[in-house]
Design an enzyme around this catalytic site. Sequence first.
Site, PDB file in Angstrom:
ATOM      1  N   THR A  11       0.826  -1.195   0.085  1.00 46.37           N
ATOM      2  CA  THR A  11       0.027  -0.113   0.124  1.00 46.37           C
ATOM      3  C   THR A  11       0.677   1.238   0.008  1.00 46.37           C
ATOM      4  OG1 THR A  11      -1.849  -1.089   1.061  1.00 46.37           O
ATOM      5  CG2 THR A  11      -1.735   1.550   1.223  1.00 46.37           C
ATOM      6  N   SER A  49       1.766  -7.701  -0.518  1.00 44.93           N
ATOM      7  CA  SER A  49       2.657  -8.566   0.264  1.00 44.93           C
ATOM      8  C   SER A  49       1.835 -10.012   0.267  1.00 44.93           C
ATOM      9  CB  SER A  49       2.753  -7.978   1.694  1.00 44.93           C
ATOM     10  OG  SER A  49       1.667  -8.131   2.265  1.00 44.93           O
ATOM     11  N   THR A  81       1.537  -4.477   4.471  1.00 40.91           N
ATOM     12  CA  THR A  81       1.414  -4.747   5.854  1.00 40.91           C
ATOM     13  C   THR A  81       0.731  -6.076   6.105  1.00 40.91           C
ATOM     14  OG1 THR A  81      -0.786  -3.541   6.005  1.00 40.91           O
ATOM     15  CG2 THR A  81       1.128  -2.186   6.479  1.00 40.91           C
TER      16      THR A  81
HETATM   17  N1  ASP Z   1      -2.808  -5.564   0.911  1.00 42.96           N
HETATM   18  C1  ASP Z   1      -1.830  -4.636   1.006  1.00 42.96           C
HETATM   19  C2  ASP Z   1      -0.400  -5.657   1.225  1.00 42.96           C
HETATM   20  O1  ASP Z   1      -0.203  -6.113   2.263  1.00 42.96           O
HETATM   21  C3  ASP Z   1      -1.937  -4.027   2.423  1.00 42.96           C
HETATM   22  C4  ASP Z   1      -0.722  -2.956   2.894  1.00 42.96           C
HETATM   23  O2  ASP Z   1       0.001  -2.896   2.099  1.00 42.96           O
HETATM   24  O3  ASP Z   1      -1.015  -2.493   3.931  1.00 42.96           O
HETATM   25  O4  ASP Z   1       0.199  -5.595   0.132  1.00 42.96           O
END
Ligand code: ASP
Length: 319
Positions: A11, A49, A81
């Site tokens: 993100t 991720s 995250t």
């Molecule tokens: N869905 C995203 C990821 O983990 C969430 C984020 O980056 O906060 O790539």
Amino acid sequence: MSVALFTLGGTISMAGTRRLTGDDLTAAMPGLPELGHAVEIQDIEKVPSANLTAAKLLEVVDAASKAVAAGAAGVVVTQGTDTLEESAFLADLVWPHPQPLVFTGAMRNPTLAGPDGPANLLAALRVACSPAARDLGALVVFKEEIHAARWVRKTHSTSTATFVSPNTGPIGHVVEDQVRVLTRPLRLDGVQGNAEPAELDTIHVALYTVTLDDDGLLLQGLADTHQGLVVAGYGVGHVPATLAPVLGELATRMPVVLTSRTGAGSIVRNTYDSPGSETDLLQRGLIDGGFLDPYKARILLRLLLATDDDLAAAFAQYS
Ligand code: ASP
């Protein structure tokens, strides 16, 4: 001196359909010129991720090792995250250097009001450069809090305050431009053997969360496809009585680690004694996961199986 920045996507880098690079993330960032360190950027991945793999993360750790060997004061990794707590823990298990290895990301992307990425990245860079953060292994920096990789959890699907360490709290804070470490957890041995990325791909460790009136059907045949199992049991480490012999039999064929599905606290060892209790399961040969949450226990077990380290000694460190 420099600080190394590796970007893996997530993100923090999602500006609409565009994926920001490390240059984009650090361009015109307030506070960066005062850091006093050049930021050496390597853009590795631009993925959610969910698509990261343990093998890829070992490659990133290897590249981070090369960066500190070349003189970097520390390293920051940005990623999504969703799996960040697992990435940071994996890195912590194999990071041998005193230099900080800091993971961060963002919950609000750069197109939203109040994106948290720039503040998180600046705080992470400050921690990575700080002598106060040396010898702490891998860290997670979010909302100007510093968390030890081995205790941090993502606890909320949308809140910018999602990262907490339920058993310990943060070990420090970034206040103004200062890194202030309040408590220094002992470095643990981590994983001693050399975990090869290709080897890791061949190690399959299942995570089984026990639920009400659990039929255990998914456990059938597991030993034919997997080399290890983590059980996320109820409360202090319990399962239905009907599953106890099933898990006991599996424990004769592969390591089976007992953890709690609750999200905080440890399993216990000798409080309850009915079939399916922690005492029963430990007697049947399950390994005590201690304070490790199921996700981290799975990371540790997989790495240990890839390196032939002593399983009991490694898990005992977390109890
Ligand atoms: N869905 C995203 C990821 O983990 C969430 C984020 O980056 O906060 O790539």
